[in-house]
Design an enzyme around this catalytic site. Structure first.
Site, short mmCIF file in Angstrom:
data_model
loop_
_atom_site.label_atom_id
_atom_site.label_comp_id
_atom_site.label_asym_id
_atom_site.label_seq_id
_atom_site.Cartn_x
_atom_site.Cartn_y
_atom_site.Cartn_z
CG HIS A 1 -7.27 2.99 1.20
ND1 HIS A 1 -6.32 3.28 2.17
CD2 HIS A 1 -6.61 2.26 0.27
CE1 HIS A 1 -5.17 2.73 1.83
NE2 HIS A 1 -5.31 2.10 0.68
CG HIS B 1 -5.63 -2.52 -1.01
ND1 HIS B 1 -4.59 -3.04 -0.27
CD2 HIS B 1 -5.37 -1.18 -1.12
CE1 HIS B 1 -3.75 -2.06 0.06
NE2 HIS B 1 -4.20 -0.92 -0.45
CD GLU B 2 -6.60 1.06 -4.04
OE1 GLU B 2 -6.68 2.08 -3.33
OE2 GLU B 2 -5.52 0.48 -4.25
CB CYS C 1 -0.90 -0.01 1.24
SG CYS C 1 -1.99 1.42 1.33
NI NI Z 1 -3.68 1.11 -0.19
#
Ligand code: NI
Length: 197
Positions: free
Chosen positions: A150, A146-147, A104
């Site tokens: 966030h 994953h995105e 990341c």
């Molecule tokens: Ni990330």
């Protein structure tokens, strides 16, 4: 268009839940996307979420280069063109999860093994306000999960189930070598391949 600094783990904005975007077609949103593209290009990576450049809004960008594309069964898959996803929602399409390496831009220098759903549907809006709804698997599904994490203030180490698999990049080779040798403390479910982001 400006290259923005990418916030690092510990910055409070990365722990916030992002606000939904009310008008995806606004000039502000276009400017944000331009900044995110420039910022991502400057450092290299396959995805970025708006909070990572200090904007707590529900917008992610990602792409899957053909050479990184991998289906849930590990076979080759098609790449995914640069995608802008606004106000995303993820729905797992099965209970199946898989472990693989992630990195990341907000956690520079490290890689970790993270469980993710192998099959998902994600939906949201594009820059014209049109609805997007896509089924994804394998690496594509991993990138999107994953995105979108966030946007909920979650970084991948929080998803990890075995912190022994949190490794500095410069130790990666030695770490992978150690997995190949039979060791008394080797963990179960060893990941087979590295796929960095
Ligand atoms: Ni990330």
């Amino acid at each position: 268009m400006t290259v923005q600094a990418i916030l690092k783990m510990g910055n409070p904005i990365l722990r916030q839940v992002a606000d939904p975007i009310e008008d995806p077609t606004s000039d502000d949103v276009r400017a944000l996307v331009a900044d995110m593209r420039d910022s991502l290009k400057a450092v290299g990576g396959v995805g970025l979420a708006a909070p990572q450049i200090g904007v707590p809004l529900a917008l992610v960008i990602f792409e899957v280069p053909p050479e990184r594309a991998q289906a849930a069964d590990g076979e080759e898959a098609d790449g995914v063109e640069a995608t802008i996803l606004i106000n995303p929602v993820i729905e797992p399409l099965s209970d199946e999860t898989a472990l693989d390496w992630e990195g990341c831009l907000s956690v520079p220098g490290l890689r970790g093994v993270v469980p993710r759903h192998t099959h998902i549907r994600y939906s949201g809006l594009d820059l014209d306000g049109n609805r997007i709804s896509v089924e994804a698997e394998g690496f594509h599904a991993r990138v999107v999960q994953h995105e979108c994490d966030h946007l909920n203030g979650i970084l991948y180490p929080q998803r990890m189930t075995d912190m022994r698999y949190l490794v500095y990049e410069e130790e990666m080779e030695a770490f992978m070598d150690s997995l190949r040798k039979p060791a008394e403390d080797s963990a179960e479910n060893e990941p087979e391949e590295e796929s960095e982001r």
